[in-house]
Enzyme design. Structure first.
Site, PDB file in Angstrom:
ATOM      1  N   CYS A   1      -4.297  -1.594  -1.972  1.00 37.24           N
ATOM      2  CA  CYS A   1      -4.425  -0.149  -2.194  1.00 37.24           C
ATOM      3  C   CYS A   1      -5.379   0.053  -3.365  1.00 37.24           C
ATOM      4  O   CYS A   1      -5.125  -0.438  -4.471  1.00 37.24           O
ATOM      5  CB  CYS A   1      -3.051   0.432  -2.523  1.00 37.24           C
ATOM      6  SG  CYS A   1      -3.084   2.183  -2.934  1.00 37.24           S
TER       7      CYS A   1
ATOM      8  N   HIS B   1      -7.194   2.722   3.942  1.00 36.53           N
ATOM      9  CA  HIS B   1      -7.007   3.447   5.208  1.00 36.53           C
ATOM     10  C   HIS B   1      -8.337   3.574   5.978  1.00 36.53           C
ATOM     11  O   HIS B   1      -8.331   3.736   7.196  1.00 36.53           O
ATOM     12  CB  HIS B   1      -6.472   4.855   4.958  1.00 36.53           C
ATOM     13  CG  HIS B   1      -5.005   4.922   4.652  1.00 36.53           C
ATOM     14  ND1 HIS B   1      -4.457   4.420   3.499  1.00 36.53           N
ATOM     15  CD2 HIS B   1      -3.963   5.444   5.368  1.00 36.53           C
ATOM     16  CE1 HIS B   1      -3.148   4.638   3.509  1.00 36.53           C
ATOM     17  NE2 HIS B   1      -2.825   5.256   4.624  1.00 36.53           N
TER      18      HIS B   1
ATOM     19  N   CYS C   1     -10.911   2.877   0.153  1.00 37.16           N
ATOM     20  CA  CYS C   1      -9.507   3.193   0.419  1.00 37.16           C
ATOM     21  C   CYS C   1      -9.147   2.359   1.642  1.00 37.16           C
ATOM     22  O   CYS C   1      -9.899   2.343   2.621  1.00 37.16           O
ATOM     23  CB  CYS C   1      -9.343   4.683   0.710  1.00 37.16           C
ATOM     24  SG  CYS C   1      -7.727   5.096   1.397  1.00 37.16           S
TER      25      CYS C   1
ATOM     26  N   GLU D   1      -2.836   8.761   8.553  1.00 34.28           N
ATOM     27  CA  GLU D   1      -1.382   8.494   8.634  1.00 34.28           C
ATOM     28  C   GLU D   1      -0.770   9.212   9.842  1.00 34.28           C
ATOM     29  O   GLU D   1       0.205   8.764  10.409  1.00 34.28           O
ATOM     30  CB  GLU D   1      -0.668   8.925   7.338  1.00 34.28           C
ATOM     31  CG  GLU D   1      -0.877   7.988   6.152  1.00 34.28           C
ATOM     32  CD  GLU D   1      -0.034   6.694   6.195  1.00 34.28           C
ATOM     33  OE1 GLU D   1       1.006   6.678   6.861  1.00 34.28           O
ATOM     34  OE2 GLU D   1      -0.455   5.705   5.571  1.00 34.28           O
TER      35      GLU D   1
ATOM     36  N   ASP E   1       0.868  -1.187   0.000  1.00 35.05           N
ATOM     37  CA  ASP E   1       0.000   0.000   0.000  1.00 35.05           C
ATOM     38  C   ASP E   1       0.899   1.230   0.000  1.00 35.05           C
ATOM     39  O   ASP E   1       2.115   1.127   0.226  1.00 35.05           O
ATOM     40  CB  ASP E   1      -0.896  -0.016   1.252  1.00 35.05           C
ATOM     41  CG  ASP E   1      -1.818   1.192   1.331  1.00 35.05           C
ATOM     42  OD1 ASP E   1      -2.410   1.555   0.299  1.00 35.05           O
ATOM     43  OD2 ASP E   1      -1.946   1.790   2.417  1.00 35.05           O
ATOM     44  N   SER E   2       0.299   2.393  -0.196  1.00 31.37           N
ATOM     45  CA  SER E   2       1.062   3.636  -0.108  1.00 31.37           C
ATOM     46  C   SER E   2       1.546   3.886   1.324  1.00 31.37           C
ATOM     47  O   SER E   2       2.429   4.705   1.536  1.00 31.37           O
ATOM     48  CB  SER E   2       0.171   4.807  -0.524  1.00 31.37           C
ATOM     49  OG  SER E   2      -0.887   4.920   0.402  1.00 31.37           O
TER      50      SER E   2
HETATM   51  N1  DGL Z   1      -4.751   3.229   1.004  1.00 29.29           N
HETATM   52  C1  DGL Z   1      -4.777   3.633  -0.341  1.00 29.29           C
HETATM   53  C2  DGL Z   1      -6.003   3.302  -1.100  1.00 29.29           C
HETATM   54  O1  DGL Z   1      -6.619   2.291  -0.790  1.00 29.29           O
HETATM   55  C3  DGL Z   1      -4.112   4.925  -0.758  1.00 29.29           C
HETATM   56  C4  DGL Z   1      -4.224   6.114   0.078  1.00 29.29           C
HETATM   57  C5  DGL Z   1      -3.320   7.218  -0.438  1.00 29.29           C
HETATM   58  O2  DGL Z   1      -2.112   7.016  -0.395  1.00 29.29           O
HETATM   59  O3  DGL Z   1      -3.819   8.246  -0.889  1.00 29.29           O
HETATM   60  O4  DGL Z   1      -6.373   3.957  -2.039  1.00 29.29           O
END
Ligand code: DGL
Length: 268
Positions: A73, A189, A187, A154, A10-11
């Protein structure tokens, strides 16, 4: 049987929200995780950069002899999955969006009003709408980008008023105008703030792609005879920056004895 680890990336820390579902469904599997915490968020970056970053990460995971890679991600899945599959044909690569889209197509009723929230890049790609339509033409989805949520998560700003206000800033109008009754956390997150969203909108059902992708991993490994047997391999979690919050998440999701953490950067 195949005791090699599964790669996840993931990012940042968001992809770790798949881990509780992995532990529950496939307790023998070990993982190699990569979180690009130094370059997060991806969701407001150019597609060219997202493709470059994700190619570096998949190359690194392949060098760990993973048996399968999960793109944990949505932003990378929305933009780069075809490129990654083409560049790394030696390993099965699963995106996080397809299993969720299938599930929506299966469970969706005519009376449902689905919404999806995600990063700018994911929402602008229209990928959820397209994939759901592919499986079930009668279902439509309303989409909303919520770009301020990932930086707050984050930073660990989650259980407080700032997060609740930010959620309301985005979702209040969207939910009301579109009469949303089922909301996809598009997302990885966002499951971290699932409890906030549930508390603010108790009448809305939340759908979590992190759970769906693990169901899909389980089916694929079983079909291919590649499930792991119990083994004492350790989980490996790498990040481009070992931020405090990344380490907190690792401690939350793994026993200390079962995981090693290290820093890994693809640039100086
Ligand atoms: N967690 C990621 C997603 O599912 C990316 C979040 C990001 O880095 O903007 O899209």
């Amino acid at each position: 049987m195949d005791n090699r680890p599964i790669g996840f990336f993931d990012s940042g820390l968001g992809g770790l929200t798949c881990i509780p579902f992995l532990h529950e469904k496939l307790p023998n599997e070990k993982i190699v995780y990569y979180g690009d915490t130094a370059r997060t968020p991806y969701g407001s970056k150019s597609i060219e950069n997202i493709k470059q970053f994700s190619t570096q990460i998949v190359e690194y995971l392949v060098s760990h002899d993973v048996k399968l890679i999960v793109i944990a991600c949505n932003t990378v899945s929305a933009t780069s999955i075809d490129l990654l599959k083409e560049k790394f044909p030696e390993v099965p690569i699963i995106g996080i969006i397809e299993p969720m889209a299938k599930k929506i197509a299966d469970i969706g009723k005519n009376t449902d009003k689905f919404g999806v929230i995600g990063t700018k890049v994911t929402i602008n790609s229209g990928v959820y709408e397209q994939k759901v339509k592919k499986y079930n033409e009668n279902i439509s989805i309303n989409s909303l980008a919520c770009p301020a949520l990932v930086p707050l998560i984050e930073e660990g700003i989650t259980n407080n008023e700032i997060m609740d206000l930010t959620i309301k800033y985005y979702i209040d109008d969207f939910k009301k105008k579109k009469c949303i009754n089922k909301l996809v956390l598009g997302c990885t997150h966002y499951p971290i703030i699932q409890k906030n969203i549930e508390r603010l909108y108790p009448d809305m059902e939340l759908l979590n792609p992190s759970e769906e992708v693990i169901n899909s991993v389980s089916n694929i490994l079983e079909e291919k005879g590649m499930l792991a047997e119990s083994n004492d391999r350790r989980n490996l979690c790498y990040a481009s920056d070992l931020s405090e919050n990344f380490l907190n998440m690792i401690n939350l999701f793994f026993d200390k004895e079962s995981v090693d953490t290290d820093i890994m950067k693809f640039y100086d």
